[in-house]
Design an enzyme around this catalytic site. Structure first.
Site, short mmCIF file in Angstrom:
data_model
loop_
_atom_site.label_atom_id
_atom_site.label_comp_id
_atom_site.label_asym_id
_atom_site.label_seq_id
_atom_site.Cartn_x
_atom_site.Cartn_y
_atom_site.Cartn_z
CG ASP A 67 1.16 -3.06 -2.30
OD1 ASP A 67 0.47 -2.05 -2.48
OD2 ASP A 67 2.33 -3.16 -2.71
CB THR A 100 -0.23 -1.26 -7.77
OG1 THR A 100 -0.65 -1.64 -6.45
CG2 THR A 100 0.82 -0.20 -7.65
CB THR A 101 -4.72 -4.09 -7.05
OG1 THR A 101 -3.76 -4.29 -6.02
CG2 THR A 101 -5.48 -5.36 -7.30
CG ASP A 398 -0.28 1.70 -0.87
OD1 ASP A 398 0.85 1.85 -1.36
OD2 ASP A 398 -1.01 0.72 -1.12
#
Length: 533
Positions: A67, A100-101, A398
């Site tokens: 994550d 996010t990544t 998520d």
């Protein structure tokens, strides 16, 4: 120590001793390299075939995750420019809960591409203007590519949840199915219609974790599960048609706020004093029984004597329950949280079909089910170890967020790097309409977007160059749903595979990444004060 000189050539000290100053292109390149280094760390964890990172903090606690938000948060980054990318991932996580990544990796690639232009002596202001135009055009193109779906369509929402969970530890077969189904049910359960507007508060979805069993055994409870046990052995462990009192007051004799002494000169006085305390506690319990409460959930303590009286009245009671759990119970059961027992009335009580103490993984928990307003639900997550459970919780967060995004804004895009490839192809065409050196910046923005399908292809074992060439050919021919099928290692139609993402997440990724890149490109002077001794 920074010096300036007067027109007469005299040196003037303007910064504190020990301060460091970096200016111009050197400052810009240092910042770009630092931010790009953070993006490089995250690259290999992108997509369904992405790898995990093991993070060990200063206390020796281990976190294993892919994550993006968790990785950059636990990395303890020092460089100020790199910290900006940490903030990007936090903002992305807070706003939409996923991507996010991708946001960090894309921001790093935009800066890397800007470095190419800086080497060709293109001024940062021109790069910034070009990137802004490319971003505005990208949002416009994404909206045209997006497909509107029905926000309550269970199957579509399940596919979206699966895409979000595909890159997580739970991506294996039955676990993926079970958790995606649970996520959709939870979001649809807490959905509310207020003043004609759909509202979803994910605080109403509680995630309880318990070691033991596999992740497939996770379950959704239409009610609240509290990590507490019944306080007295003589109390009932199961109450049907429960009338619940929620107390934010202690069921015990409160100590005085000022220091006080009581002078007792005989055993009779001592007995009278103890009897008085007992009577006060008995009155409290009598009050609870008189309004019809058969379950008492207390945020504070319950005295041993009060427990005895509660048990005599066959009232189930738990104590020291968290504030957040009290609020969830209030929403679910319709009970009012009371701060003084004297004020309690029958109207303040909540209702649940069943309140029961059950043993889960050798620990006792209280289940409150069949509430009259089940706007609060609990997901009971299972896993083989604490690390697995932590990752399951992150994965569930998520998937809950992406489902919420689609229910609130029912527009979806194909996954697998398809939107990025589409944008790259279209921005290359658009760059021909942009004059001057800004055209170069738009082209580099288009190239930077290809980092996503390129990484997906690489982690799937494909040759990135061949995969990108095939993808571009498909998109130029008008097949805009084609992306990288990382599981089977080929280029495929993402809609037919059910690999879909919310439009809201993708637009936020672009926004976060572009803003971070522009902020770093505008810095031409870094003045670092001396650290305190």
């Amino acid at each position: 120590m920074a010096l300036a000189t007067t027109p007469q050539g005299l040196p003037v000290l303007i910064l504190k001793e020990g301060s460091k100053r970096t200016t111009g292109r050197e400052a810009l390149r240092t910042n770009i390299l630092a931010a790009y280094a953070v993006a490089e760390v995250l690259k290999s964890s992108l997509g369904p075939r992405g790898l995990d990172k093991m993070l060990i903090d200063s206390f020796g606690d281990v976190t294993i995750t892919n994550d993006g938000a968790t990785i950059v948060k636990d990395m303890e980054v020092e460089h100020p420019a790199a910290k900006m990318l940490v903030e990007v991932s936090k903002a992305q996580d807070a706003e939409v809960g996923d991507g996010t990544t991708t946001a960090v990796v894309l921001a790093g690639e935009l800066l890397n591409r800007a470095n190419v232009l800086l080497d060709d002596n293109v001024h940062p202001s021109i790069i910034i203007d070009g990137y802004r135009k490319a971003y505005t055009k990208s949002i416009e193109l994404l909206n045209s590519l997006a497909k509107t779906v029905e926000g309550n369509n269970f199957e579509v929402l399940k596919e979206i949840a699966k895409t979000a969970l595909a890159s997580k530890i739970v991506s294996g077969g039955a676990s993926l199915d079970a958790l995606s189904e649970i996520s959709v049910k939870a979001v649809l359960q807490v959905k509310e219609q207020l003043d004609g507007e759909v509202k979803i508060d994910l605080d109403n979805v509680k995630i309880e974790k318990r070691k033991g069993e596999s992740t497939v055994k996770a379950e959704i409870i239409n009610g609240i599960v509290i990590d507490k046990e019944v306080v007295h052995a003589g109390m009932p462990k199961r109450v049907e048609k429960a009338k619940i009192a929620l107390l934010n007051a202690p069921l015990e004799i409160e100590k005085t706020e000022i220091t006080a002494k009581i002078s007792i000169t005989s055993p009779d006085q001592m007995k009278a004093f103890i009897d008085q305390e007992t009577n006060i506690l008995r009155d409290m319990v009598e009050k609870l029984a008189s309004v019809g409460a058969n379950v008492v959930i207390c945020q504070k303590g319950i005295d041993d004597v009060a427990q005895h009286f509660l048990a005599k009245h066959k009232i189930l009671a738990v104590r020291r329950v968290k504030q957040s759990d009290m609020e969830k119970l209030s929403r679910a059961t319709g009970a009012r949280i009371v701060t003084t027992i004297e004020d309690l009335t029958a109207e303040d009580l909540g209702y649940a079909e069943l309140v029961e103490e059950r043993r889960v993984a050798n620990e006792k928990m209280l289940f409150v089910e069949g509430c009259k307003n089940p706007r609060s639900v609990t997901i009971l997550a299972r896993g083989s170890s604490e690390m697995v459970l932590d990752e399951v919780e992150r994965s569930l967060n998520d998937s809950l967020n992406v489902i919420r995004n689609v229910v609130l804004d029912p527009k979806i895009l194909p996954g697998g790097g398809a939107p990025e490839t589409y944008l790259s192809v279209k921005l290359k065409e658009y760059s021909n309409t942009v004059g001057g050196k800004e055209q170069l910046a738009v082209q580099q923005f288009a190239e930077a977007l290809l980092v996503v399908p390129s990484i997906l292809a690489e982690t799937a074992g494909l040759d990135p160059v061949d995969a990108l060439a095939e993808l571009k050919a498909k998109h130029e021919a008008g097949s805009h749903a084609y992306g990288v099928d990382a599981v089977k290692g080929k280029i495929a139609d993402m809609y037919s595979l059910g690999v879909v993402e919310p439009l809201r997440v993708k637009t936020q990724v672009l926004k976060s990444a572009t803003e971070a890149a522009l902020m770093i490109l505008k810095i031409d002077d870094v003045i670092a004060a001396t650290p305190p001794k």
